[in-house]
Design a protein around this motif. Structure first.
Motif, PDB file in Angstrom:
ATOM      1  N   GLU A  78      -1.677   9.693  -5.770  1.00 25.41           N
ATOM      2  CA  GLU A  78      -1.387  10.481  -4.564  1.00 25.41           C
ATOM      3  C   GLU A  78       0.004  10.172  -4.035  1.00 25.41           C
ATOM      4  O   GLU A  78       0.736  11.070  -3.603  1.00 25.41           O
ATOM      5  N   VAL A  79       0.374   8.900  -4.052  1.00 27.09           N
ATOM      6  CA  VAL A  79       1.699   8.503  -3.567  1.00 27.09           C
ATOM      7  C   VAL A  79       2.785   9.099  -4.449  1.00 27.09           C
ATOM      8  O   VAL A  79       3.801   9.601  -3.958  1.00 27.09           O
ATOM      9  N   LEU A 103       5.578   5.083   1.441  1.00 29.26           N
ATOM     10  CA  LEU A 103       6.106   6.356   1.928  1.00 29.26           C
ATOM     11  C   LEU A 103       6.968   6.168   3.175  1.00 29.26           C
ATOM     12  O   LEU A 103       7.882   6.955   3.428  1.00 29.26           O
ATOM     13  N   ARG A 104       6.694   5.104   3.939  1.00 29.69           N
ATOM     14  CA  ARG A 104       7.504   4.839   5.133  1.00 29.69           C
ATOM     15  C   ARG A 104       8.879   4.285   4.786  1.00 29.69           C
ATOM     16  O   ARG A 104       9.871   4.619   5.434  1.00 29.69           O
ATOM     17  N   GLU A 130       0.916   3.954   1.977  1.00 28.24           N
ATOM     18  CA  GLU A 130       1.477   4.409   3.253  1.00 28.24           C
ATOM     19  C   GLU A 130       2.777   3.668   3.558  1.00 28.24           C
ATOM     20  O   GLU A 130       3.754   4.264   4.023  1.00 28.24           O
ATOM     21  N   ALA A 131       2.784   2.362   3.305  1.00 25.51           N
ATOM     22  CA  ALA A 131       4.000   1.578   3.531  1.00 25.51           C
ATOM     23  C   ALA A 131       5.114   2.061   2.614  1.00 25.51           C
ATOM     24  O   ALA A 131       6.281   2.136   3.017  1.00 25.51           O
ATOM     25  N   GLY A 171      -6.282   2.609   0.346  1.00 20.96           N
ATOM     26  CA  GLY A 171      -5.904   3.856   1.005  1.00 20.96           C
ATOM     27  C   GLY A 171      -5.519   4.903  -0.022  1.00 20.96           C
ATOM     28  O   GLY A 171      -6.277   5.208  -0.929  1.00 20.96           O
ATOM     29  N   ARG A 172      -4.326   5.413   0.086  1.00 23.58           N
ATOM     30  CA  ARG A 172      -3.855   6.427  -0.854  1.00 23.58           C
ATOM     31  C   ARG A 172      -3.584   5.807  -2.216  1.00 23.58           C
ATOM     32  O   ARG A 172      -2.933   4.769  -2.316  1.00 23.58           O
ATOM     33  N   ASP A 219       0.837  -1.200   0.000  1.00 26.00           N
ATOM     34  CA  ASP A 219       0.000   0.000   0.000  1.00 26.00           C
ATOM     35  C   ASP A 219       0.869   1.247   0.000  1.00 26.00           C
ATOM     36  O   ASP A 219       2.078   1.192   0.243  1.00 26.00           O
TER      37      ASP A 219
END
Length: 229
Positions: free
Chosen positions: A61-62, A37-38, A34-35, A56-57, A32
């Motif tokens: 967006e990412v 971006l982390r 969020e992962a 999610g995003r 995903d």
């Protein structure tokens, strides 16, 4: 080369991990945005393979978040969506390439290698080009006019750099195509008009309303007119 694969489909993710690993790439797979971006910080990525439809995003967006955060690695988007508007949205978000599913892994691999080759060849280029009030930083992939900076994709940088090396000189569609797309199967001459449109759209953010830097010269092609002040 480190490759980050952002793909929520376990079958496709596994395929990409096995394929790139078999070609001696170091692969990190996340499911995903969020992962992604982390984990993106702390490594030098040779490429980021980014699915558009993520939980999610979204991939769009990412991609925007990655570019806003200064990530300069090539981003190759994967999507089952194939319309011109959807491909355009991905490229304007900062992606360097957009690949429609289903795809052959061999083609994706070739596109990753092309991106790596372009980056290695970029080391022989001047770091910064200037024509009139327009400047282009080849390292950060940012164009600047006046005090406004605009982030570009790698192919947009290549196109703008080509025009900036020939200010006031019309370049034909065929010449631009030969310089930037020769040897890339599937591309047609119309791709030049498409990317000129992308570039004009982005540069408009930095220009006074109604101003243009890239002119269409009827019967001859496109020309950089950088005498705006």
């Amino acid at each position: 080369m480190n490759i980050l694969v952002v793909e929520d489909d376990p079958d496709i993710g596994s395929l990409l991990r096995r394929g790139f690993s078999s070609e001696s790439y170091d692969v990190e797979l996340v499911g995903d945005g969020e992962a992604a971006l982390r984990v993106v910080n702390g490594k030098a990525w040779g490429a980021i393979i980014l699915d558009v439809m993520l939980p999610g995003r979204s991939g769009i967006e990412v991609c925007k978040a990655l570019r806003a955060g200064g990530q300069t690695a090539p981003i190759l988007m994967l999507s089952a969506r194939s319309s011109v508007n959807e491909r355009t949205e991905g490229l304007l978000a900062g992606a360097d390439d957009y690949i429609v599913k289903p795809f052959a892994f061999e083609e994706l691999l070739a596109r990753v290698k092309v991106q790596a080759l372009r980056r290695s060849n970029a080391g022989t280029e001047p770091r910064r080009l200037e024509v009139g009030a327009l400047s282009l930083d080849l390292d950060t992939r940012q164009a600047q006019f006046g005090g406004t900076r605009v982030r570009l994709t790698e192919r947009e940088v290549e196109l703008l750099a080509l025009l900036m090396r020939h200010p006031g000189e019309p370049l034909s569609r065929a010449d631009i195509f030969a310089a930037l797309w020769a040897g890339h199967g599937g591309a047609s001459l119309n791709v030049v008009d498409v990317y000129v449109g992308y570039l004009r759209h982005k540069l408009a953010e930095a220009l006074p309303e109604g101003s243009h830097l890239i002119m269409t010269v009827r019967g001859r092609g496109f020309m950089l007119e950088a005498e705006e002040s």
